[in-house]
Every structure is written in C-alpha cells, then in structure tokens.
Design an enzyme around this catalytic site. Sequence first.
Site, mmCIF file in Angstrom:
data_model
loop_
_atom_site.group_PDB
_atom_site.id
_atom_site.type_symbol
_atom_site.label_atom_id
_atom_site.label_comp_id
_atom_site.label_asym_id
_atom_site.label_seq_id
_atom_site.Cartn_x
_atom_site.Cartn_y
_atom_site.Cartn_z
ATOM 1 N N ARG A 15 77.249 61.303 18.609
ATOM 2 C CA ARG A 15 77.150 59.893 19.017
ATOM 3 C C ARG A 15 75.728 59.341 18.805
ATOM 4 O O ARG A 15 74.762 60.081 18.920
ATOM 5 C CB ARG A 15 77.584 59.696 20.464
ATOM 6 C CG ARG A 15 76.879 60.557 21.492
ATOM 7 C CD ARG A 15 77.840 60.778 22.667
ATOM 8 N NE ARG A 15 77.223 61.359 23.854
ATOM 9 C CZ ARG A 15 77.015 62.669 24.010
ATOM 10 N NH1 ARG A 15 77.305 63.526 23.047
ATOM 11 N NH2 ARG A 15 76.492 63.121 25.135
ATOM 12 N N ARG B 271 63.573 50.776 29.427
ATOM 13 C CA ARG B 271 63.069 50.223 28.169
ATOM 14 C C ARG B 271 62.158 49.033 28.434
ATOM 15 O O ARG B 271 62.044 48.139 27.620
ATOM 16 C CB ARG B 271 64.236 49.781 27.279
ATOM 17 C CG ARG B 271 65.113 50.912 26.863
ATOM 18 C CD ARG B 271 65.766 50.655 25.502
ATOM 19 N NE ARG B 271 66.627 51.770 25.187
ATOM 20 C CZ ARG B 271 67.933 51.791 25.457
ATOM 21 N NH1 ARG B 271 68.524 50.745 25.991
ATOM 22 N NH2 ARG B 271 68.635 52.857 25.174
ATOM 23 N N ASP C 247 64.043 56.880 35.798
ATOM 24 C CA ASP C 247 63.182 57.506 34.798
ATOM 25 C C ASP C 247 61.706 57.279 35.130
ATOM 26 O O ASP C 247 61.363 56.389 35.903
ATOM 27 C CB ASP C 247 63.488 56.923 33.408
ATOM 28 C CG ASP C 247 64.884 57.294 32.929
ATOM 29 O OD1 ASP C 247 65.249 58.470 33.049
ATOM 30 O OD2 ASP C 247 65.601 56.398 32.445
ATOM 31 N N ASP D 188 67.712 61.929 32.869
ATOM 32 C CA ASP D 188 67.395 61.949 31.439
ATOM 33 C C ASP D 188 66.078 62.716 31.318
ATOM 34 O O ASP D 188 65.052 62.261 31.815
ATOM 35 C CB ASP D 188 67.276 60.524 30.895
ATOM 36 C CG ASP D 188 67.804 60.432 29.479
ATOM 37 O OD1 ASP D 188 67.426 61.301 28.668
ATOM 38 O OD2 ASP D 188 68.582 59.513 29.184
ATOM 39 N N LYS E 7 70.499 63.956 28.659
ATOM 40 C CA LYS E 7 70.873 63.830 30.071
ATOM 41 C C LYS E 7 71.447 65.135 30.592
ATOM 42 O O LYS E 7 72.199 65.797 29.887
ATOM 43 C CB LYS E 7 71.932 62.747 30.221
ATOM 44 C CG LYS E 7 71.422 61.354 29.908
ATOM 45 C CD LYS E 7 72.546 60.337 30.091
ATOM 46 C CE LYS E 7 72.166 58.982 29.536
ATOM 47 N NZ LYS E 7 71.935 59.009 28.083
ATOM 48 N N CYS F 248 67.899 40.428 27.075
ATOM 49 C CA CYS F 248 68.811 40.701 28.197
ATOM 50 C C CYS F 248 69.022 39.417 28.997
ATOM 51 O O CYS F 248 68.186 38.517 28.961
ATOM 52 C CB CYS F 248 68.206 41.746 29.131
ATOM 53 S SG CYS F 248 67.913 43.329 28.340
ATOM 54 N N ARG G 24 70.535 61.477 19.089
ATOM 55 C CA ARG G 24 70.067 62.646 19.830
ATOM 56 C C ARG G 24 71.160 63.705 19.900
ATOM 57 O O ARG G 24 70.903 64.888 19.788
ATOM 58 C CB ARG G 24 69.650 62.215 21.237
ATOM 59 C CG ARG G 24 69.204 63.371 22.105
ATOM 60 C CD ARG G 24 69.035 62.941 23.547
ATOM 61 N NE ARG G 24 67.903 62.051 23.724
ATOM 62 C CZ ARG G 24 67.852 61.098 24.660
ATOM 63 N NH1 ARG G 24 68.867 60.901 25.452
ATOM 64 N NH2 ARG G 24 66.795 60.330 24.786
ATOM 65 N N TYR G 25 72.400 63.286 20.131
ATOM 66 C CA TYR G 25 73.540 64.208 20.187
ATOM 67 C C TYR G 25 74.286 64.082 18.867
ATOM 68 O O TYR G 25 74.433 62.968 18.347
ATOM 69 C CB TYR G 25 74.485 63.803 21.311
ATOM 70 C CG TYR G 25 73.850 63.767 22.675
ATOM 71 C CD1 TYR G 25 73.641 64.934 23.394
ATOM 72 C CD2 TYR G 25 73.451 62.561 23.252
ATOM 73 C CE1 TYR G 25 73.062 64.911 24.649
ATOM 74 C CE2 TYR G 25 72.874 62.517 24.507
ATOM 75 C CZ TYR G 25 72.684 63.694 25.201
ATOM 76 O OH TYR G 25 72.114 63.655 26.442
ATOM 77 N N CYS H 103 65.259 43.690 34.457
ATOM 78 C CA CYS H 103 65.248 44.543 35.636
ATOM 79 C C CYS H 103 63.898 45.246 35.657
ATOM 80 O O CYS H 103 63.554 45.934 34.690
ATOM 81 C CB CYS H 103 66.380 45.561 35.555
ATOM 82 S SG CYS H 103 67.938 44.817 35.003
ATOM 83 N N CYS I 271 63.485 48.873 34.470
ATOM 84 C CA CYS I 271 64.161 49.230 33.211
ATOM 85 C C CYS I 271 63.425 50.335 32.466
ATOM 86 O O CYS I 271 62.212 50.280 32.308
ATOM 87 C CB CYS I 271 64.252 48.003 32.314
ATOM 88 S SG CYS I 271 64.967 48.373 30.704
#
Length: 342
Positions: free
Chosen positions: A91, A109, A269, A306, A313, A100, A87-88, A104, A107
């Site tokens: 990076r 995702r 989010d 985000d 972000k 995981c 996206r950037y 959570c 999450c």
Amino acid sequence: MPTLRTLQELDREGLLSPDPRLATAAQSMAIAITPEMLALIDHGDLAHDPIARQFVPSPAETEVSADELADPIGDEARSPVKGLVHRYPDRVLLKPLHVCPVYCRFCFRREKVGPGGEALSAAELEAALAYIRAHPEIWEVILTGGDPLMLAARRLGELIAALDAIPHVAVIRVHSRVPVVDPGRVMEELVASLKPRRASLWLGIHCNHARELTPAARSALARLADAGIPLMGQTVLLHGVNDDVETLEALMRALVTCRVKPYYLHHPDLVRGTGHFRVSIEHGQALMKALRGRLSGLAQPTYVLDVPGGHGKVPIGPAYLGDDPDAMVVEDAFGARHRYPG
Ligand SMILES: *Cc1c(COP(=O)(O)O)cnc(C)c1O
Ligand code: SF4
C-alpha cells in the site's frame, strides 16, 4: 460566517488571551477554524475546551523539546516520487494536496500542511500514478494530504477514476476530516465522486471528541453510509481533549452509532511544539484496558504508535498475557487473572 484564518479573527471571536508567543505559534502552522467547530467552543472555559484546544493556536507551540522531529514518522525517507509514500509493500499513501478544512495544532504533518503548501501539479500527479501502475504489488492506495475531500468533486472523481483504471489497485482508501468539521461539503456530487466502478473505496473519518459529531456531521456521515461507503474512524489520543475514559467511551459509541467503525487510536507523534498534547503510553494502555471492559468489540479501536524514523505503525497494547514462563496467564477486562493451558 467564513472559516476563521487569522489571529485577528480569532481575537475578535474572543478566543485568545494576549501572549507575545502567539505570533510565533501562528507562524509555525496555518490557522483554520470552520463555523461548525467555532460554534462548538465553550467560551466560558477556553483553556479546557476540547475543541478550542485542537484548533486555537497556543503559546505552548513555541516550546520544542529535543525529542521532537520535523518529520516525526519518517515519511520523507520513504517517498519515491513527490506526494507518494511507499513504506509497506502492498500500500502507498498518495497526497494530492496540502490543504485542510481546519488546521489541527497537533497534526503530525503540521510542517507540511497549509494553504502555502502546494498541491501536486498535473505532471507530478501523473508521475505518482505512473509509479503505482508500475508496481503491481500495490493493492491499496490511501489518499491523504492535506484532506482529499478539499478537492473539487470533479477533480476528486477524476483522480479516483484514474486509480480505478489500474487493475491491481483493489482498494482506495480516503482519509478526511471534512464530514465532521465541514459537513456542508459532503453534497451529492462529492459523494458520487467517491464511488469507483471497480475498486472498493473505504473512507476514514478523523474525529477526536463526541462533541464534533454535530447533527450536521451526523447527516453527512449518513449520506456517505447510505451511499454504501464503508466508514472507519481515526482518533488521536490528546491530552486535554480526550485522554479520559468517559470521553473516549462517548466518542467510540457516537462513532459506531454513526456507522463509523473505530479503527485506530493514535498515540500522539513526536511533532515539534506539541508537548502540551502528549500522553504517556502507560496512560494510553490503561485507557484501552478500561474501554475493553466498557465497550462493545464493535467500538474498540486499535491503539497504535507510529515508530519514529519511518518504521511504520505498531499496536502498543495493552498486553493481556502474563510473562510467566511456565504457564499462560491471561488477564480479563476486569483485571482478574486466569490460567490457560498450552
Ligand atoms: C499509516 C500508514 C499506512 C496505512 O497503515 P494501515 O495500518 O494500513 O492503516 C500506509 N502507509 C504509510 C506510510 C502510513 O504512514
Ligand atoms: S485535518 Fe488532518 S492533515 Fe489536516 S491539519 Fe488536521 S490532522 Fe493534519
């Protein structure tokens, strides 16, 4: 005791109150609660327990509002090859696996992570590495997932060595919940795998409540810090978990004493079925303002949102400058206003 993974196991531990919607909630995302996290849960007040809230499925997850999205931060639109998000310019995110140590419930995702979600195959990982090699503007590679520290130490070491061999990759960042929720995994071999020969490696630690920093978690963080690995903290602002100033203050202080520099406080989010965790931006800003007056600068995270749709972000304040067009007015951490020339 092994990690709890089914509604039956949670029920046996007395973590559930019967509700027909729980089966649907459990289908929407995998369950995992490590023994370390289970031991922290206060069974006397499950509904308000900040640890139970994060990991025990809730009937509220079946309530999906119109604003909530399957891909809340628009990762898919920015994925040139499988497992990689660019996206950037400088990076990329690289997601070698979807597994995981805990799942959570908030999450971002949540629709991607879980034991069913496959890791990248050797060929897919090679394609992602080839993309990074072919893009000299990529200065930093962020390993995320899933949780990269769920890889076997040898595989993680091989992946880090492959990135280290790309001369333009100056920084490798790894994001993980393992040192906090499954500290026993942070053994000598895993720590050694996090030491590239050339590139700098930074480790981001996801932690949402000071209670998560058990003696075992603190020791795991100490092993990482003693190995010379710089640590930064990431926290998600969550209703009923950490959305009051005392809880956030205690968490940020605890992170700094563990040599973890608070980096981001994430506004939650717009993930499907997570309305019960949502906090207003105004409330988040008020909390940040209160923290500014209470905490060392070392312990201040940046509050970020985000932007849905893959726009990245942005820090969302609070603002300390007034909007008077004729004068610069700054508000101090205690609420008083002062004129600043210029
Ligand atoms: C969060 C994120 C990053 C890292 O952002 P920083 O502000 O550098 O921490 C990079 N790429 C994507 C796609 C992200 O979502
Ligand atoms: S550990 Fe991270 S990626 Fe995994 S479920 Fe929790 S928030 Fe999501």
